[in-house]
Design a protein around this motif. Structure first.
Motif, PDB file in Angstrom:
ATOM      1  N   THR A  57       0.807  -1.219   0.000  1.00 18.11           N
ATOM      2  CA  THR A  57       0.000   0.000   0.000  1.00 18.11           C
ATOM      3  C   THR A  57       0.839   1.268   0.000  1.00 18.11           C
ATOM      4  O   THR A  57       0.483   2.249  -0.670  1.00 18.11           O
ATOM      5  N   ALA A  58       1.936   1.287   0.744  1.00 20.50           N
ATOM      6  CA  ALA A  58       2.746   2.508   0.808  1.00 20.50           C
ATOM      7  C   ALA A  58       3.272   2.893  -0.572  1.00 20.50           C
ATOM      8  O   ALA A  58       3.347   4.081  -0.908  1.00 20.50           O
ATOM      9  N   LEU A  59       3.628   1.909  -1.380  1.00 21.89           N
ATOM     10  CA  LEU A  59       4.126   2.195  -2.727  1.00 21.89           C
ATOM     11  C   LEU A  59       3.013   2.721  -3.626  1.00 21.89           C
ATOM     12  O   LEU A  59       3.216   3.655  -4.409  1.00 21.89           O
ATOM     13  N   LEU A  60       1.825   2.139  -3.512  1.00 25.56           N
ATOM     14  CA  LEU A  60       0.684   2.627  -4.299  1.00 25.56           C
ATOM     15  C   LEU A  60       0.318   4.056  -3.899  1.00 25.56           C
ATOM     16  O   LEU A  60       0.032   4.902  -4.750  1.00 25.56           O
ATOM     17  N   ILE A  61       0.329   4.321  -2.603  1.00 21.31           N
ATOM     18  CA  ILE A  61       0.016   5.666  -2.112  1.00 21.31           C
ATOM     19  C   ILE A  61       1.023   6.671  -2.652  1.00 21.31           C
ATOM     20  O   ILE A  61       0.658   7.763  -3.109  1.00 21.31           O
ATOM     21  N   GLY A  74      -4.221   7.666   1.122  1.00 22.24           N
ATOM     22  CA  GLY A  74      -3.820   6.928   2.313  1.00 22.24           C
ATOM     23  C   GLY A  74      -4.152   5.457   2.229  1.00 22.24           C
ATOM     24  O   GLY A  74      -4.492   4.916   1.171  1.00 22.24           O
ATOM     25  N   SER A  75      -4.066   4.814   3.378  1.00 22.93           N
ATOM     26  CA  SER A  75      -4.247   3.368   3.481  1.00 22.93           C
ATOM     27  C   SER A  75      -5.611   3.054   4.074  1.00 22.93           C
ATOM     28  O   SER A  75      -6.013   3.640   5.072  1.00 22.93           O
ATOM     29  N   GLY A  76      -6.271   2.121   3.456  1.00 24.05           N
ATOM     30  CA  GLY A  76      -7.572   1.707   3.963  1.00 24.05           C
ATOM     31  C   GLY A  76      -7.705   0.198   4.052  1.00 24.05           C
ATOM     32  O   GLY A  76      -8.630  -0.349   3.484  1.00 24.05           O
TER      33      GLY A  76
END
Length: 329
Positions: A57-61, A74-76
């Protein structure tokens, strides 16, 4: 007053495509969502699935934030048992240093995968007390001093970023944790509707702004809802069968990518249209979908709605996002 609309993206991989294709489609959708006026874009965390590319997720964000300018990203969420909390602080502190105050950190206690994969990923406890302690430490690492509250470990990259933390949940347990910590609560009603009303009530009853972890002064609820908007009710119902097939696949153990829509009557004959997990939905023409969304917002008293839209064809998803925005904002 119309509540804000946001988007939860699980980065679908449709039949005949690759993870690269799915990620590219999600980045196009991110740019579109910003142009249309959606409030925030979150990426979920899932593992060991053929149908979704939302794992890191951090990379996609970071990529979505790079390709946009204003929308919150952000992350969900980050499924905290899969991660060392210090690493989460360093990753999201880095994101905040690169992209400013647009970054959200949503945290969940579920693994986001099957038990075998969860054991391979496990880095911290999912027990409520340990989860709350991890949030306490994360707030320390995001705070001015940048030091964990249970151990004198310093994180220079996250210090002073004050990344806002959300608690994600689908049950009264998660709601109670969010309320007692004084944090905003995102309820996963789009796939776990059974405890929705009780969870929202308990969150508001348990909410306190007096504790050391509180970051808001009043309860704030964001509720998830499945959405598919098309020019007509009939077309929207047909497109929604893509998600219904995905849930049938999960229940039957069939591992495959996102499937094209099918005739709703044919799917109903297979028992695929009566799925209690998907009953929180706004499916139809723009007028029909907006009416369902308004009804859902009134029922829950939600401060914000986060929409989840699956489509076999990325262009269908983009059309749904556009039609909804044009009739909502």
């Amino acid at each position: 007053m119309t509540v804000p609309l946001s988007i939860l993206d699980l980065v679908p991989i449709w039949e005949g495509s690759t993870a690269r294709d799915g990620i590219a489609a999600s980045m196009r959708a991110a740019r579109l969502a910003e142009r249309l006026g959606y409030h925030r874009l979150w990426f979920a965390e899932h593992h060991n699935t053929e149908a979704l590319a939302a794992s890191a997720t951090a990379l996609l964000i970071s990529q979505a934030a790079t390709e946009t300018e204003r929308i919150r990203v952000g992350s969900g969420g980050v499924m905290l048992p899969n991660h060392a909390p210090l690493m989460v602080a360093e990753q999201y502190g880095t994101l905040a240093n690169i992209h400013g105050e647009r970054i959200d950190l949503g945290l969940g206690r579920a693994p986001g995968t099957d038990m075998m994969t969860a054991r391979a990923l496990n880095r911290s406890s999912a027990e409520p007390q340990a989860f709350a302690q991890s949030i306490y430490d994360l707030q320390g690492w995001f705070g001015k001093e940048g030091t964990g509250r249970s151990a004198p470990i310093h994180s220079a990259v996250s210090a002073g970023t004050e990344v806002p933390i959300w608690v994600l949940g689908s049950t009264v347990n998660g709601a109670s944790i969010a309320g007692q910590l004084g944090l905003p609560f995102s309820v996963a009603s789009h796939f776990a509707p059974d405890q929705l009303d009780d969870a929202v009530r308990i969150y508001r009853e348990a909410f306190t702004s007096d504790g050391p972890t509180a970051q808001i002064d009043r309860p704030y609820v964001m509720a998830g809802i499945n959405v598919m908007v098309a020019p007509t009710d009939e077309e929207a119902e047909r497109e929604f069968t893509t998600l219904e097939q995905m849930f049938l696949d999960v229940q039957s153990g069939l591992r495959r990518k996102i499937q094209p829509p099918v005739d709703p009557d044919a799917l109903a004959a297979r028992g695929g249209r009566d799925q209690p997990m998907l009953r929180i939905k706004a499916v139809g023409s723009p007028e029909t979908a907006v009416a369902h969304l308004n009804e859902f917002a009134r029922r829950t008293g939600a401060d914000e709605l986060i929409t989840v839209t699956y489509a076999y064809d990325p262009a269908v998803r983009e059309r749904s996002l556009t039609l909804l925005a044009e009739h909502w904002f």
